[in-house]
Design a protein around this motif. Structure first.
Motif, PDB file in Angstrom:
ATOM      1  N   THR A   1       0.858  -1.172   0.000  1.00 39.43           N
ATOM      2  CA  THR A   1       0.000   0.000   0.000  1.00 39.43           C
ATOM      3  C   THR A   1       0.901   1.229   0.000  1.00 39.43           C
ATOM      4  OG1 THR A   1      -1.713  -1.163   1.257  1.00 39.43           O
ATOM      5  CG2 THR A   1      -1.823   1.244   1.207  1.00 39.43           C
ATOM      6  N   HIS A   2       0.683   2.096  -0.979  1.00 40.16           N
ATOM      7  CA  HIS A   2       1.514   3.288  -1.151  1.00 40.16           C
ATOM      8  C   HIS A   2       0.654   4.528  -0.942  1.00 40.16           C
ATOM      9  CE1 HIS A   2       4.526   0.675  -3.173  1.00 40.16           C
ATOM     10  NE2 HIS A   2       3.454   0.109  -3.687  1.00 40.16           N
ATOM     11  N   TYR A   3       1.171   5.476  -0.177  1.00 41.30           N
ATOM     12  CA  TYR A   3       0.470   6.732   0.099  1.00 41.30           C
ATOM     13  C   TYR A   3       1.286   7.909  -0.444  1.00 41.30           C
ATOM     14  CZ  TYR A   3      -1.855   3.941   3.789  1.00 41.30           C
ATOM     15  OH  TYR A   3      -2.534   2.980   4.514  1.00 41.30           O
ATOM     16  N   ALA A   4       0.586   8.901  -0.991  1.00 38.37           N
ATOM     17  CA  ALA A   4       1.209  10.168  -1.362  1.00 38.37           C
ATOM     18  C   ALA A   4       0.368  11.285  -0.757  1.00 38.37           C
ATOM     19  CB  ALA A   4       1.290  10.329  -2.874  1.00 38.37           C
ATOM     20  N   PRO A   5       0.840  11.928   0.312  1.00 40.63           N
ATOM     21  CA  PRO A   5       0.056  12.988   0.961  1.00 40.63           C
ATOM     22  C   PRO A   5      -0.340  14.084  -0.018  1.00 40.63           C
ATOM     23  CG  PRO A   5       1.933  12.368   2.325  1.00 40.63           C
ATOM     24  CD  PRO A   5       2.116  11.671   1.009  1.00 40.63           C
ATOM     25  N   LEU A   6      -1.589  14.502   0.063  1.00 39.14           N
ATOM     26  CA  LEU A   6      -2.096  15.571  -0.801  1.00 39.14           C
ATOM     27  C   LEU A   6      -2.016  16.931  -0.123  1.00 39.14           C
ATOM     28  CD1 LEU A   6      -5.234  13.719  -2.239  1.00 39.14           C
ATOM     29  CD2 LEU A   6      -3.003  14.039  -3.335  1.00 39.14           C
ATOM     30  N   VAL A   7      -1.732  16.914   1.161  1.00 38.56           N
ATOM     31  CA  VAL A   7      -1.552  18.147   1.946  1.00 38.56           C
ATOM     32  C   VAL A   7      -0.395  17.930   2.916  1.00 38.56           C
ATOM     33  CG1 VAL A   7      -3.982  18.845   1.784  1.00 38.56           C
ATOM     34  CG2 VAL A   7      -3.241  17.405   3.677  1.00 38.56           C
ATOM     35  N   GLN A   8       0.178  19.022   3.373  1.00 40.66           N
ATOM     36  CA  GLN A   8       1.242  18.990   4.393  1.00 40.66           C
ATOM     37  C   GLN A   8       2.442  18.118   3.996  1.00 40.66           C
ATOM     38  OE1 GLN A   8      -0.009  18.637   8.556  1.00 40.66           O
ATOM     39  NE2 GLN A   8      -2.148  18.748   7.890  1.00 40.66           N
ATOM     40  N   GLY A   9       2.731  18.058   2.708  1.00 44.42           N
ATOM     41  CA  GLY A   9       3.856  17.246   2.272  1.00 44.42           C
ATOM     42  C   GLY A   9       5.178  17.652   2.904  1.00 44.42           C
ATOM     43  N   LYS A  10       5.344  18.942   3.210  1.00 42.14           N
ATOM     44  CA  LYS A  10       6.595  19.409   3.809  1.00 42.14           C
ATOM     45  C   LYS A  10       6.848  18.776   5.174  1.00 42.14           C
ATOM     46  CE  LYS A  10       6.997  23.868   1.462  1.00 42.14           C
ATOM     47  NZ  LYS A  10       7.123  25.350   1.615  1.00 42.14           N
ATOM     48  N   ASN A  11       5.779  18.358   5.842  1.00 46.12           N
ATOM     49  CA  ASN A  11       5.941  17.742   7.161  1.00 46.12           C
ATOM     50  C   ASN A  11       6.474  16.314   7.081  1.00 46.12           C
ATOM     51  OD1 ASN A  11       4.963  20.051   8.452  1.00 46.12           O
ATOM     52  ND2 ASN A  11       2.850  19.346   8.371  1.00 46.12           N
ATOM     53  N   PHE A  12       6.695  15.824   5.866  1.00 42.45           N
ATOM     54  CA  PHE A  12       7.228  14.477   5.672  1.00 42.45           C
ATOM     55  C   PHE A  12       8.694  14.501   5.212  1.00 42.45           C
ATOM     56  CE2 PHE A  12       2.739  13.899   5.616  1.00 42.45           C
ATOM     57  CZ  PHE A  12       2.483  12.582   5.984  1.00 42.45           C
ATOM     58  N   LEU A  13       9.306  15.674   5.169  1.00 36.01           N
ATOM     59  CA  LEU A  13      10.652  15.799   4.619  1.00 36.01           C
ATOM     60  C   LEU A  13      11.767  15.458   5.609  1.00 36.01           C
ATOM     61  CD1 LEU A  13      10.324  19.033   2.429  1.00 36.01           C
ATOM     62  CD2 LEU A  13      10.549  16.669   1.652  1.00 36.01           C
ATOM     63  N   LEU A  14      11.433  15.209   6.855  1.00 37.09           N
ATOM     64  CA  LEU A  14      12.426  14.821   7.868  1.00 37.09           C
ATOM     65  C   LEU A  14      13.516  15.880   8.034  1.00 37.09           C
ATOM     66  CD1 LEU A  14      12.912  11.099   6.708  1.00 37.09           C
ATOM     67  CD2 LEU A  14      11.224  11.997   8.335  1.00 37.09           C
ATOM     68  N   GLY A  15      13.162  17.135   7.775  1.00 29.85           N
ATOM     69  CA  GLY A  15      14.140  18.206   7.908  1.00 29.85           C
ATOM     70  C   GLY A  15      15.084  18.323   6.728  1.00 29.85           C
ATOM     71  N   LYS A  16      14.817  17.583   5.657  1.00 30.33           N
ATOM     72  CA  LYS A  16      15.686  17.583   4.473  1.00 30.33           C
ATOM     73  C   LYS A  16      15.170  18.574   3.423  1.00 30.33           C
ATOM     74  CE  LYS A  16      17.925  14.126   6.335  1.00 30.33           C
ATOM     75  NZ  LYS A  16      19.282  14.316   6.893  1.00 30.33           N
ATOM     76  N   LEU A  17      15.994  18.811   2.396  1.00 29.64           N
ATOM     77  CA  LEU A  17      15.606  19.678   1.290  1.00 29.64           C
ATOM     78  C   LEU A  17      14.447  19.084   0.507  1.00 29.64           C
ATOM     79  CD1 LEU A  17      19.102  20.639  -0.196  1.00 29.64           C
ATOM     80  CD2 LEU A  17      17.610  22.118   1.158  1.00 29.64           C
ATOM     81  N   GLU A  18      13.654  19.956  -0.110  1.00 32.32           N
ATOM     82  CA  GLU A  18      12.649  19.475  -1.046  1.00 32.32           C
ATOM     83  C   GLU A  18      13.349  18.824  -2.227  1.00 32.32           C
ATOM     84  OE1 GLU A  18       9.695  22.305  -2.177  1.00 32.32           O
ATOM     85  OE2 GLU A  18       9.560  23.163  -0.157  1.00 32.32           O
ATOM     86  N   ALA A  19      12.624  17.966  -2.942  1.00 31.88           N
ATOM     87  CA  ALA A  19      13.229  17.150  -3.996  1.00 31.88           C
ATOM     88  C   ALA A  19      13.929  17.985  -5.069  1.00 31.88           C
ATOM     89  CB  ALA A  19      12.172  16.254  -4.632  1.00 31.88           C
ATOM     90  N   ASP A  20      13.279  19.051  -5.538  1.00 32.66           N
ATOM     91  CA  ASP A  20      13.876  19.859  -6.602  1.00 32.66           C
ATOM     92  C   ASP A  20      15.138  20.568  -6.130  1.00 32.66           C
ATOM     93  OD1 ASP A  20      11.944  19.078  -8.390  1.00 32.66           O
ATOM     94  OD2 ASP A  20      10.683  20.863  -8.105  1.00 32.66           O
ATOM     95  N   GLU A  21      15.124  21.091  -4.900  1.00 32.99           N
ATOM     96  CA  GLU A  21      16.313  21.743  -4.346  1.00 32.99           C
ATOM     97  C   GLU A  21      17.451  20.743  -4.198  1.00 32.99           C
ATOM     98  OE1 GLU A  21      15.552  24.827  -1.105  1.00 32.99           O
ATOM     99  OE2 GLU A  21      13.747  23.591  -1.013  1.00 32.99           O
ATOM    100  N   TYR A  22      17.105  19.573  -3.710  1.00 33.10           N
ATOM    101  CA  TYR A  22      18.117  18.538  -3.520  1.00 33.10           C
ATOM    102  C   TYR A  22      18.717  18.125  -4.857  1.00 33.10           C
ATOM    103  CZ  TYR A  22      20.061  13.905  -2.494  1.00 33.10           C
ATOM    104  OH  TYR A  22      20.884  12.809  -2.397  1.00 33.10           O
ATOM    105  N   PHE A  23      17.863  17.933  -5.858  1.00 29.54           N
ATOM    106  CA  PHE A  23      18.342  17.532  -7.179  1.00 29.54           C
ATOM    107  C   PHE A  23      19.284  18.583  -7.761  1.00 29.54           C
ATOM    108  CE2 PHE A  23      17.581  17.432 -11.880  1.00 29.54           C
ATOM    109  CZ  PHE A  23      18.248  16.240 -12.126  1.00 29.54           C
ATOM    110  N   ALA A  24      18.944  19.858  -7.568  1.00 35.46           N
ATOM    111  CA  ALA A  24      19.782  20.941  -8.081  1.00 35.46           C
ATOM    112  C   ALA A  24      21.129  20.995  -7.378  1.00 35.46           C
ATOM    113  CB  ALA A  24      19.047  22.277  -7.925  1.00 35.46           C
ATOM    114  N   SER A  25      21.192  20.476  -6.151  1.00 39.08           N
ATOM    115  CA  SER A  25      22.441  20.523  -5.386  1.00 39.08           C
ATOM    116  C   SER A  25      23.399  19.393  -5.742  1.00 39.08           C
ATOM    117  CB  SER A  25      22.139  20.457  -3.884  1.00 39.08           C
ATOM    118  OG  SER A  25      21.706  19.146  -3.510  1.00 39.08           O
TER     119      SER A  25
END
Length: 275
Positions: A221-245
């Protein structure tokens, strides 16, 4: 006395019809097995996305950067630390995936693997955190670049955070715990859910995917939050920022692909008598 295939055919001409027929049969069996693994792993199964609720809770986890196809293999180490069998993985063991595997290469893909519990399970979570002192000692004693992937994972300390209960896109998808299934997990399920969360989620929502599996019934079972996604980042960069780095790299090593392709074709020379 036992003889292998090469010993049994060593006196035959390499281009003989018998050897070509034998090789064709072997290739047919391999192809049939591969096709069967594709079917059972969900190769023809559509992504039927529904909406529901991610349960949320206290997440006690180990953080890692590695190809997502290997992530569920790490569950057995978490299960061993809390003394549960694979029949109890579902709705207890989870992996949280932060990146888009279609953009980020396997070496850099970020994920967390651990247990998700409510208040009644805090004692079990605290037991994992209490193991950190011993883990630190083992890490100092075993510090070596020669350690295998699973050994390095077991030397990572446990962390914890709270994940909110939120509206989420949900997919139920087969998982056979094999290589082909792992590829569908990484390159079909996760990208599909991320795209849905980007399109259907609240404005500015950060797409992530959270997975739990029933190993016995071979279904995840796979979940993708539709709200509050930032609260799932574990204090890490967002995906696009991380990819750019990340350092500039080819997503596909074409030289490696060519060499692998040639190595696959080489045995087929028996079919047409090429040297």
């Amino acid at each position: 006395m036992l003889l292998n295939y090469h010993e049994m055919t060593m006196n035959e001409s390499r281009d003989s019809p018998e050897r070509k027929k034998q090789f064709l049969i072997i290739c047919t069996v391999i192809a049939a097995c591969f096709f069967h693994s594709v079917l059972t792993a969900g190769g023809l199964t559509p992504l039927e996305i529904t909406e529901g609720v991610f349960p949320g809770g206290h997440f006690f986890f180990r953080y890692n950067t590695r190809d997502y196809s290997s992530s569920i293999a790490f569950w057995k180490h978490i299960a061993s630390d809390v003394n549960i069998t694979n029949s109890k993985y579902q709705d207890f063991l989870y992996s949280l995936y932060l990146d888009d595997p279609m953009k980020v290469g396997g070496k850099y893909q970020r994920f967390a693997t651990g247990i998700l519990v409510d208040n009644t399970g805090l004692e079990m979570g605290n037991k994992l955190l209490a193991m950190n002192e011993e883990i630190k000692k083992q890490a100092l004693a075993k510090k070596s670049p020669d350690l295998g992937v699973h050994d390095r994972f077991k030397l990572q300390e446990y962390l914890n955070t709270s994940l909110p209960s939120v509206d989420a896109a949900i997919v139920h998808f087969p998982y056979t715990n094999g290589f082909v299934s792992a590829l569908f997990h990484s390159y079909k399920v996760i990208p599909g859910l991320r795209k849905y969360a980007e399109e259907k989620g609240e404005q500015g929502n950060v797409p992530v995917v959270v997975t739990t599996c029933n190993v016995v019934e071979q279904m995840c079972t796979h979940y993708a939050p539709l709200v509050q996604g930032k609260n799932f980042l574990l204090g890490k960069l967002e995906a696009d920022e991380y990819f750019a780095s990340l350092p500039v790299r080819q997503w596909v090593n074409w030289d490696g692909v060519y060499k692998d392709f040639v190595s696959l074709l080489r045995p087929l020379r028996f079919l047409w008598g090429a040297s």
